[in-house]
Design an enzyme around this catalytic site. Sequence first.
Site, PDB file in Angstrom:
ATOM      1  N   LYS A  39     -70.732 -29.395 -43.356  1.00 45.49           N
ATOM      2  CA  LYS A  39     -70.487 -29.248 -44.868  1.00 45.49           C
ATOM      3  C   LYS A  39     -68.852 -30.228 -45.361  1.00 45.49           C
ATOM      4  O   LYS A  39     -68.391 -29.709 -44.567  1.00 45.49           O
ATOM      5  CB  LYS A  39     -70.583 -28.136 -45.813  1.00 45.49           C
ATOM      6  N   ASP A  44     -63.932 -27.499 -41.348  1.00 41.96           N
ATOM      7  CA  ASP A  44     -65.038 -28.080 -41.289  1.00 41.96           C
ATOM      8  C   ASP A  44     -65.716 -29.466 -40.264  1.00 41.96           C
ATOM      9  O   ASP A  44     -65.505 -29.794 -39.337  1.00 41.96           O
ATOM     10  CB  ASP A  44     -66.615 -27.415 -42.068  1.00 41.96           C
ATOM     11  N   HIS A 151     -66.902 -20.832 -51.440  1.00 47.06           N
ATOM     12  CA  HIS A 151     -66.335 -19.924 -50.745  1.00 47.06           C
ATOM     13  C   HIS A 151     -65.265 -18.903 -52.147  1.00 47.06           C
ATOM     14  O   HIS A 151     -64.236 -18.695 -51.101  1.00 47.06           O
ATOM     15  CB  HIS A 151     -65.075 -20.728 -50.098  1.00 47.06           C
TER      16      HIS A 151
END
Length: 511
Positions: A39, A44, A151
């Site tokens: 993602k 990441d 998040h």
Amino acid sequence: MLSAAVAGGVFASPPPASILAAILSLHSAGASGVLLIVKNYTGDRLNFGLAAEQARNHRVAVDMLIVAEDCAFEQPSKAGRRGLCGTVFIHKLAGALAEEGCSLDQIVSKMTEVLKGIGTLGVSLSPCSVPGCLPSFELPPGEMELGLGIHGEPGVKRSKVATADEVVKMMIDHMTNPDSQSHLPVQSGDRFVVCVNNLGALSCLEMAVITRAAIVSLESRGVIVARVMSGSFMTSLEMAGVSLTLMKVDQETLRLFDAKTSACAWPNISSVSVSGRSYITDSPAMSTRPQEDTHSEGPLSPVMCKVLEKVCSTLLEKQEELNALDRAAGDGDCGNTHAQAAKAFQEWLRHHVVPGCPGQLLSVLAGLVQEKMGGSSGALYSLFLTAAAGHVTERRSNAAAWATAMHAGAQAMRRYGGADPGDRTMLDALCPAVDELMKLTSATPGGEMTVLQNAVQKAVTGAESTRDLTARAGRASYIAAERVTMPDPGAVAVAAIFKAVLQSLEEQTSA
């Protein structure tokens, strides 16, 4: 679906060592290639990108697919659109193609096309909270947040709570607004798979009401709803919200979507047997820490050792200067993180032999900064060193090979970090210097030192130029431009490293 999944802390990306361990485990189990489905978040991209570069140095075929289907922002920042629940669709389709024996390149090509027809938008009546922490944002009673991430971050728009039909219409209007740069094109007659995703705390009854509203709203626009998923597929802890994902499909995409899977949470679980599957549990242990390897010395070892010692002493001397620069535009620890790396190098040098192969040394340094430096800088330096390592594998690597290695490292930083020269980052010092070093690939014998001297000057000039640049990446991009008046500390550190390398080589040449 997936052959492996790697978890980090709550709302945090996993460490590269864990990712690499998963890749190597699959490789040792016979996988012909490994696709990383990531993602679009900086952490990441960096950590999975670093693991991918390390895996390539293990001669593993690896590719990375970035999912970025968020429709919230009308004008996305340079970081791009976030990856949300549409990632689950990619898991399913890519897994189906892999099961059919498609090559890594074929899967990446097909999924890249599919991603162009996926869009997601979230809405919530509440924030969420990491266990033991305060809520991620405040939302007064009677209000809802549109365009959230996964998040716990707040959305892009706040409005009064409305009925399910009104909320879903607002979501689809926002997703399909052609004036938005991140909109999903939807036309009458298009076929879509729809996912109504529970962000964590909605009841089954509420989910059913929203799912019905989504189908009705889409069909009123002439959209053909080919399949519907409703449930908890990508949650945000206890957030009382929902996200809506649309994926445009043709007959082939729908066939892959319908392919049977043993993934226990996929909606077709009732029609799929989950028994009879074999799992790899006894893969041989493989170390992912290159600094634990043993090496032998070579002709370049003394030279590289002295260069490394000079870089370390320089970074330690500049610790407070870099911290001061960072306090003006960040959290004030740039000098500390570079000093941590320098101390880790010094400690390693006291107990290890510098390997004769330059690529092995770069791999060692990559592992050290990954483990000891921390932060985005640690990941970026580790990416640079890991990507460069594969280009200087001979014990007598020449100047041209070093230049190519530096270029590969800089490109890896740009590819995974998302920044470019001009964005007021360390790249503003690194890239001009690397461009100058590329002249070594055609330099006449004896002219190498002149090229290196020019590269150092390019790095120094590039670092100083950041004083007048507007930050478009990194932590400084969140600070008002008029408050950022000093050179970027990361760029200053890079210039200092280049200068230290030059000074060490000049001292050794004149000795």
